[in-house]
Design a protein around this motif. Structure first.
Motif, short mmCIF file in Angstrom:
data_model
loop_
_atom_site.label_atom_id
_atom_site.label_comp_id
_atom_site.label_asym_id
_atom_site.label_seq_id
_atom_site.Cartn_x
_atom_site.Cartn_y
_atom_site.Cartn_z
N ASN A 86 4.77 13.96 -14.84
CA ASN A 86 6.16 13.55 -14.63
C ASN A 86 7.11 14.70 -14.34
OD1 ASN A 86 5.65 10.81 -15.04
ND2 ASN A 86 5.79 11.03 -17.26
N GLY A 87 6.56 15.89 -14.14
CA GLY A 87 7.41 17.03 -13.83
C GLY A 87 7.66 17.94 -15.01
N GLY A 88 7.87 19.21 -14.73
CA GLY A 88 8.16 20.21 -15.74
C GLY A 88 9.21 21.16 -15.20
N VAL A 89 9.51 22.21 -15.96
CA VAL A 89 10.42 23.24 -15.49
C VAL A 89 9.68 24.56 -15.48
CG1 VAL A 89 11.39 23.61 -17.81
CG2 VAL A 89 12.69 24.31 -15.79
N ARG A 90 9.79 25.26 -14.35
CA ARG A 90 9.02 26.48 -14.12
C ARG A 90 9.93 27.69 -14.19
NH1 ARG A 90 4.63 27.54 -10.50
NH2 ARG A 90 3.89 29.67 -10.93
N PHE A 91 9.48 28.74 -14.86
CA PHE A 91 10.22 29.99 -14.96
C PHE A 91 9.36 31.11 -14.41
CE2 PHE A 91 11.63 27.29 -18.45
CZ PHE A 91 13.01 27.32 -18.29
N ASN A 150 13.33 30.91 -23.08
CA ASN A 150 13.75 32.26 -23.45
C ASN A 150 13.88 32.30 -24.96
OD1 ASN A 150 14.62 34.94 -23.34
ND2 ASN A 150 15.98 34.57 -21.59
N LYS A 151 13.89 33.50 -25.53
CA LYS A 151 14.09 33.64 -26.97
C LYS A 151 15.47 34.16 -27.31
CE LYS A 151 12.32 37.20 -29.20
NZ LYS A 151 11.37 38.15 -29.81
N SER A 152 16.25 34.49 -26.28
CA SER A 152 17.64 34.90 -26.44
C SER A 152 18.22 34.99 -25.04
CB SER A 152 17.74 36.26 -27.16
OG SER A 152 17.44 37.32 -26.29
N THR A 153 19.36 35.63 -24.91
CA THR A 153 19.93 35.85 -23.57
C THR A 153 19.37 37.10 -22.91
OG1 THR A 153 21.80 37.01 -24.57
CG2 THR A 153 22.06 34.64 -24.13
N ASN A 154 18.38 37.74 -23.53
CA ASN A 154 17.79 38.96 -22.96
C ASN A 154 16.83 38.58 -21.84
OD1 ASN A 154 16.25 41.32 -22.46
ND2 ASN A 154 16.64 42.05 -24.53
N PRO A 155 17.04 39.09 -20.61
CA PRO A 155 16.16 38.72 -19.49
C PRO A 155 14.73 39.19 -19.66
CG PRO A 155 17.63 40.50 -18.86
CD PRO A 155 18.11 40.01 -20.18
N LEU A 156 14.47 40.12 -20.59
CA LEU A 156 13.12 40.62 -20.80
C LEU A 156 12.23 39.61 -21.51
CD1 LEU A 156 13.89 44.29 -21.96
CD2 LEU A 156 13.26 43.50 -19.66
N TRP A 157 12.81 38.57 -22.10
CA TRP A 157 12.06 37.64 -22.94
C TRP A 157 11.94 36.24 -22.34
CZ3 TRP A 157 15.46 39.58 -27.50
CH2 TRP A 157 14.99 40.84 -27.92
N THR A 158 12.18 36.13 -21.02
CA THR A 158 12.06 34.84 -20.35
C THR A 158 10.59 34.46 -20.21
OG1 THR A 158 14.08 35.28 -19.11
CG2 THR A 158 12.62 33.59 -18.24
N PHE A 159 10.32 33.16 -20.26
CA PHE A 159 8.96 32.66 -20.11
C PHE A 159 8.47 32.85 -18.69
CE2 PHE A 159 5.66 29.28 -20.01
CZ PHE A 159 4.94 29.70 -21.11
N HIS A 160 7.17 33.16 -18.55
CA HIS A 160 6.50 33.24 -17.25
C HIS A 160 5.54 32.06 -17.17
CE1 HIS A 160 7.34 37.68 -16.33
NE2 HIS A 160 7.81 37.51 -17.55
N GLY A 161 6.00 30.95 -16.62
CA GLY A 161 5.13 29.78 -16.54
C GLY A 161 5.93 28.50 -16.57
N THR A 162 5.30 27.41 -17.00
CA THR A 162 5.90 26.08 -16.96
C THR A 162 5.96 25.48 -18.36
OG1 THR A 162 4.92 25.79 -14.76
CG2 THR A 162 5.80 23.82 -15.82
N ILE A 163 7.07 24.80 -18.64
CA ILE A 163 7.30 24.15 -19.93
C ILE A 163 7.62 22.69 -19.68
CG2 ILE A 163 8.76 24.10 -22.00
CD1 ILE A 163 9.22 27.11 -21.58
N ASP A 164 7.12 21.83 -20.57
CA ASP A 164 7.32 20.39 -20.38
C ASP A 164 7.42 19.69 -21.74
OD1 ASP A 164 7.53 17.97 -19.05
OD2 ASP A 164 5.37 17.72 -18.81
N ASP A 165 8.11 18.58 -21.74
CA ASP A 165 8.09 17.63 -22.86
C ASP A 165 8.46 18.29 -24.18
OD1 ASP A 165 7.84 15.09 -23.79
OD2 ASP A 165 5.66 15.08 -23.88
N VAL A 166 9.68 18.79 -24.26
CA VAL A 166 10.16 19.48 -25.46
C VAL A 166 10.78 18.47 -26.42
CG1 VAL A 166 11.81 21.19 -26.33
CG2 VAL A 166 10.58 21.61 -24.18
#
Length: 235
Positions: free
Chosen positions: A57-62, A200-216
């Motif tokens: 059904n779709g996810g969000v990719r970072f 992400n774990k904060s507003t720090n760009p170094l901690w952004t997820f590399h991949g796809t997240i779904d169904d939170v």
């Protein structure tokens, strides 16, 4: 309490602390909305909607750029970029999410975060992790942690669940419905007004997820072993 099932990014948050229970959109920060009709260039955008998801059904990719989604009013106006917490982070709570990692890095990658409570990929040991940050009494912070039994791998959908039990002070990570061996103890949480972040774990760009997240999904309370196993099984 709340759930975000992409592609629309909408949430019904039953008892969020600020009282705004309907249409808690998860909006891509800094300046792209999670719009199913969006047709821009993913190569130049830090996050976008994708048909690649664990349930079709779709996810969000970072892509590891400076991005996350947050539960604001769902607009691109900077006037709406104010903190709107979904959970009371001093009380018991549970996060669940599906995640597919693209890249193994030596930096942390946030999956779901609100204030001191973080479900993530841990860069220093390349495992899935759960952390509760709390004051250490001398002006700094200490992390109470639980981690996965085995190292993270790329290209596979994984169901993650993180539980904080305020009554016992325990935090516990589950991977694919299974309680992991290493649990954290002595956590007490910390009430903050921070918004919920996905990717992400904060507003720090170094901690952004590399991949796809779904169904939170997020819950104000403790899910037990059976309930988490059922979440993984889609029951």
């Amino acid at each position: 309490m709340g759930s975000w099932q992409f592609p629309d990014g909408e949430c019904y948050c039953g008892d969020s602390p600020d009282g705004s229970v309907f249409s808690r959109k998860s909006t891509l920060v800094p300046n792209w909305t999670l719009d199913p009709a969006w047709n821009g260039d993913p190569a130049t955008t830090p996050g976008w909607l994708t048909n690649d998801s664990h349930d079709g059904n779709g996810g969000v990719r970072f892509n590891g750029g400076f991005s996350s989604t947050r539960d604001d009013k769902g607009t691109q106006s900077t006037a709406d970029d104010v903190d709107r917490p979904v959970l009371r982070t001093g009380d018991s709570m549970t996060f669940t999410a599906w995640a597919k990692l693209d890249t193994i890095t030596n930096a942390d990658q946030g999956v779901v975060t609100q204030g001191p409570f973080i479900l993530m990929y841990r860069g220093w040991d390349h495992r899935w992790g759960l952390t509760m940050f709390q004051p250490n009494g001398s002006g700094g912070f200490v992390g109470i942690e639980s981690n996965s039994d085995t190292a993270s791998v790329t290209g596979e959908w994984v169901h993650l669940a993180g539980v904080f039990n305020a009554a016992t002070g325990d935090i516990q990570l589950y991977v694919n419905g299974v309680r992991q061996a290493y649990a954290g103890h002595g956590a007490y949480g910390d009430t903050t007004p921070a918004s919920l972040l996905i990717g992400n774990k904060s507003t720090n760009p170094l901690w952004t997820f590399h991949g796809t997240i779904d169904d939170v999904h997020v819950y104000q309370g403790v899910l037990n072993d059976r309930e988490i196993a059922n979440s993984y099984a889609g029951i």
